[in-house]
Design a protein around this motif. Structure first.
Motif, PDB file in Angstrom:
ATOM      1  N   ALA A 171      -1.353  11.333  -0.121  1.00 37.98           N
ATOM      2  CA  ALA A 171      -0.625  10.325  -0.888  1.00 37.98           C
ATOM      3  C   ALA A 171      -1.137   8.905  -0.958  1.00 37.98           C
ATOM      4  N   LEU A 172      -1.028   8.248  -2.007  1.00 38.07           N
ATOM      5  CA  LEU A 172      -1.261   6.933  -1.942  1.00 38.07           C
ATOM      6  C   LEU A 172      -0.059   5.925  -0.953  1.00 38.07           C
ATOM      7  N   ARG A 173      -0.680   4.915  -0.467  1.00 36.69           N
ATOM      8  CA  ARG A 173       0.329   4.217   0.261  1.00 36.69           C
ATOM      9  C   ARG A 173       0.708   3.048  -0.629  1.00 36.69           C
ATOM     10  N   ARG A 174       1.236   3.566  -1.713  1.00 32.36           N
ATOM     11  CA  ARG A 174       1.406   2.559  -2.782  1.00 32.36           C
ATOM     12  C   ARG A 174       2.161   1.269  -2.240  1.00 32.36           C
ATOM     13  N   GLU A 175       3.359   1.250  -1.717  1.00 28.20           N
ATOM     14  CA  GLU A 175       4.247   0.343  -1.471  1.00 28.20           C
ATOM     15  C   GLU A 175       3.690  -0.338  -0.527  1.00 28.20           C
ATOM     16  N   ASP A 176       2.996  -0.063   0.479  1.00 34.57           N
ATOM     17  CA  ASP A 176       2.215  -0.949   1.550  1.00 34.57           C
ATOM     18  C   ASP A 176       1.390  -1.592   0.884  1.00 34.57           C
ATOM     19  N   ILE A 177       0.329  -1.218  -0.017  1.00 34.87           N
ATOM     20  CA  ILE A 177      -0.594  -1.949  -0.656  1.00 34.87           C
ATOM     21  C   ILE A 177      -0.034  -2.916  -1.646  1.00 34.87           C
ATOM     22  N   GLU A 178       1.164  -2.583  -2.326  1.00 34.65           N
ATOM     23  CA  GLU A 178       1.880  -3.593  -3.352  1.00 34.65           C
ATOM     24  C   GLU A 178       2.240  -4.688  -2.570  1.00 34.65           C
ATOM     25  N   ARG A 179       3.076  -4.261  -1.433  1.00 39.55           N
ATOM     26  CA  ARG A 179       3.573  -5.273  -0.504  1.00 39.55           C
ATOM     27  C   ARG A 179       2.665  -6.240  -0.039  1.00 39.55           C
TER      28      ARG A 179
END
Lengths: 101, 101
Positions: free
Chosen positions: B78-86
């Motif tokens: 899965a993409l670490r979407r929230e971490d990257i966005e943060r």
């Protein structure tokens, strides 16, 4: 020394841009040019060995991130800001913000 | 096989992210995970040789872009979407738009 033809805006490949930005020195060059507008190779390279610096400038040129022009004996570099923005809107400001961390 | 510890969100380095994204297959993985949410290694790798695929997944994990979990004998990514966005606001949507070209 002849330079390979710069990629036209529509030829700029995102993987080449990411590769160019994956090196700390090249990323620094891009950020400095974004802030300063134009700068000579000499001003950007600091005390790094010329041979490695030439390589970095070539990667940035071939990725379509910078253009160069001769001013007398000096080579001046500038970011291809409009081309990058047209091709990948918002990417440059993301990159600059990312490095500001 | 033990996996190296995933970088914490604040440890994610932008140059590592750019390096990870500089490969067409890795960029494809990121875009597919963004669209599909979660996917197995098997679903993502197609008919590529397993050895090269393992390397690509490791680069993405170590750059902080993906996380993996085991579901039985299957490895899910899965993409670490929230971490990257943060860490790098707006970067992911730029990347996805850029590849859509």
């Amino acid at each position: 020394m002849r330079h390979a033809r710069l990629p036209a805006s529509e030829e700029i490949a995102i993987e080449d841009v990411f590769h160019a930005l994956s090196d700390p020195f090249r990323l620094e060059i891009v950020c400095r040019l974004a802030a300063e507008g134009e700068a000579s190779c000499q001003a950007l390279e600091g005390d790094r060995p010329k041979s490695s610096v030439s390589h970095h400038f070539r990667v940035l040129r071939e990725a379509g991130l910078i253009r160069t022009r001769n001013e007398g004996a000096t080579r001046m570099n500038a970011l291809r800001r409009e081309d990058i923005e047209r091709r990948f809107p918002g990417l440059l400001s993301c990159v600059l913000s990312a490095r500001a961390d």
